[in-house]
Design a protein around this motif. Structure first.
Motif, PDB file in Angstrom:
ATOM      1  N   GLY A  52     -31.644  10.684  -4.562  1.00  0.00           N
ATOM      2  CA  GLY A  52     -32.259  11.785  -5.320  1.00  0.00           C
ATOM      3  C   GLY A  52     -33.321  12.529  -4.899  1.00  0.00           C
ATOM      4  N   ARG A  53     -34.332  11.558  -4.477  1.00  0.00           N
ATOM      5  CA  ARG A  53     -35.622  12.055  -4.135  1.00  0.00           C
ATOM      6  C   ARG A  53     -35.514  12.861  -2.983  1.00  0.00           C
ATOM      7  NH1 ARG A  53     -40.907  10.291  -5.227  1.00  0.00           N
ATOM      8  NH2 ARG A  53     -40.137   8.428  -6.003  1.00  0.00           N
ATOM      9  N   THR A  68     -32.661  10.322 -16.519  1.00  0.00           N
ATOM     10  CA  THR A  68     -32.966  11.545 -15.728  1.00  0.00           C
ATOM     11  C   THR A  68     -34.202  11.928 -15.941  1.00  0.00           C
ATOM     12  OG1 THR A  68     -30.633  11.686 -16.185  1.00  0.00           O
ATOM     13  CG2 THR A  68     -31.733  13.604 -15.407  1.00  0.00           C
ATOM     14  N   MET A  84     -27.439  18.456 -10.241  1.00  0.00           N
ATOM     15  CA  MET A  84     -27.610  17.631  -9.061  1.00  0.00           C
ATOM     16  C   MET A  84     -27.010  16.283  -9.491  1.00  0.00           C
ATOM     17  SD  MET A  84     -31.494  16.425  -8.627  1.00  0.00           S
ATOM     18  CE  MET A  84     -31.077  15.162  -7.491  1.00  0.00           C
ATOM     19  N   VAL A 144     -25.836  12.070  -7.930  1.00  0.00           N
ATOM     20  CA  VAL A 144     -25.814  11.118  -6.810  1.00  0.00           C
ATOM     21  C   VAL A 144     -24.760  10.001  -7.275  1.00  0.00           C
ATOM     22  CG1 VAL A 144     -26.698   9.047  -5.627  1.00  0.00           C
ATOM     23  CG2 VAL A 144     -28.190  11.140  -5.837  1.00  0.00           C
ATOM     24  N   GLY A 167     -30.618   4.924  -7.041  1.00  0.00           N
ATOM     25  CA  GLY A 167     -31.912   4.011  -6.796  1.00  0.00           C
ATOM     26  C   GLY A 167     -32.168   3.656  -5.280  1.00  0.00           C
TER      27      GLY A 167
END
Ligand SMILES: CC(C)(COP(=O)(O)OP(=O)(O)OC[C@H]1O[C@@H](n2cnc3c(N)ncnc32)[C@H](O)[C@@H]1OP(=O)(O)O)[C@@H](O)C(=O)NCCC(=O)NCCS
Length: 104
Positions: free
Chosen positions: A30-31, A65, A18, A20, A26
């Motif tokens: 990603g979340r 990460t 994965m 971004v 930030g």
């Protein structure tokens, strides 16, 4: 702006890769990708998300990460020394149990 690649395994749904886009780090993307992956895993009958990432602890980008995965609910399962999938580098295996009653 980001992507997540999943591999369905007998035990779990594994995050194969994965990322971004750097200019969008930030901002919660990603979340959000982890949340989408968790919902998809539940719909496929899986109860655990897993991921392997560099586990040497001496490379700053991968410490970030690791922090990302820990802050999105993953726990360290084990460190595999000389992991063949990483050309003999150490791999950290992380897992995240899923509360599928809430996620589905
Ligand atoms: C790891 C990565 C996917 C995170 O994506 P992101 O969109 O920046 O992450 P988010 O904004 O959703 O952050 C979620 C949480 O992770 C943590 N986190 C994210 N980046 C972090 C960093 N650089 N250092 C420490 N913690 C970090 C934060 O605590 C954040 O929690 P918060 O929302 O409470 O502040 C992104 O940095 C990336 O693409 N890195 C390069 C590729 C990579 O490492 N991929 C994974 C290996 S396959």
């Amino acid at each position: 702006m980001g992507f997540i690649l999943l591999e369905e395994r007998e035990c779990c749904m594994e995050i194969a890769w994965m990322a971004v886009e750097r200019g969008h780090h930030g901002r919660g993307i990603g979340r959000r990708l982890i949340e989408e992956a968790a919902g998809y895993a539940c719909r496929r009958g899986k109860r655990v998300l897993s991921v392997k990432t560099y586990g040497g602890g001496d490379y700053e980008p991968y410490q970030k990460t690791l922090s990302f995965y820990k802050s999105t609910g993953f726990k360290l399962y084990e460190i595999i020394d000389n992991y063949t999938g990483f050309q003999g580098q150490p791999a950290a295996v992380l897992i995240k149990p899923l509360d599928c009653a809430v996620l589905q």
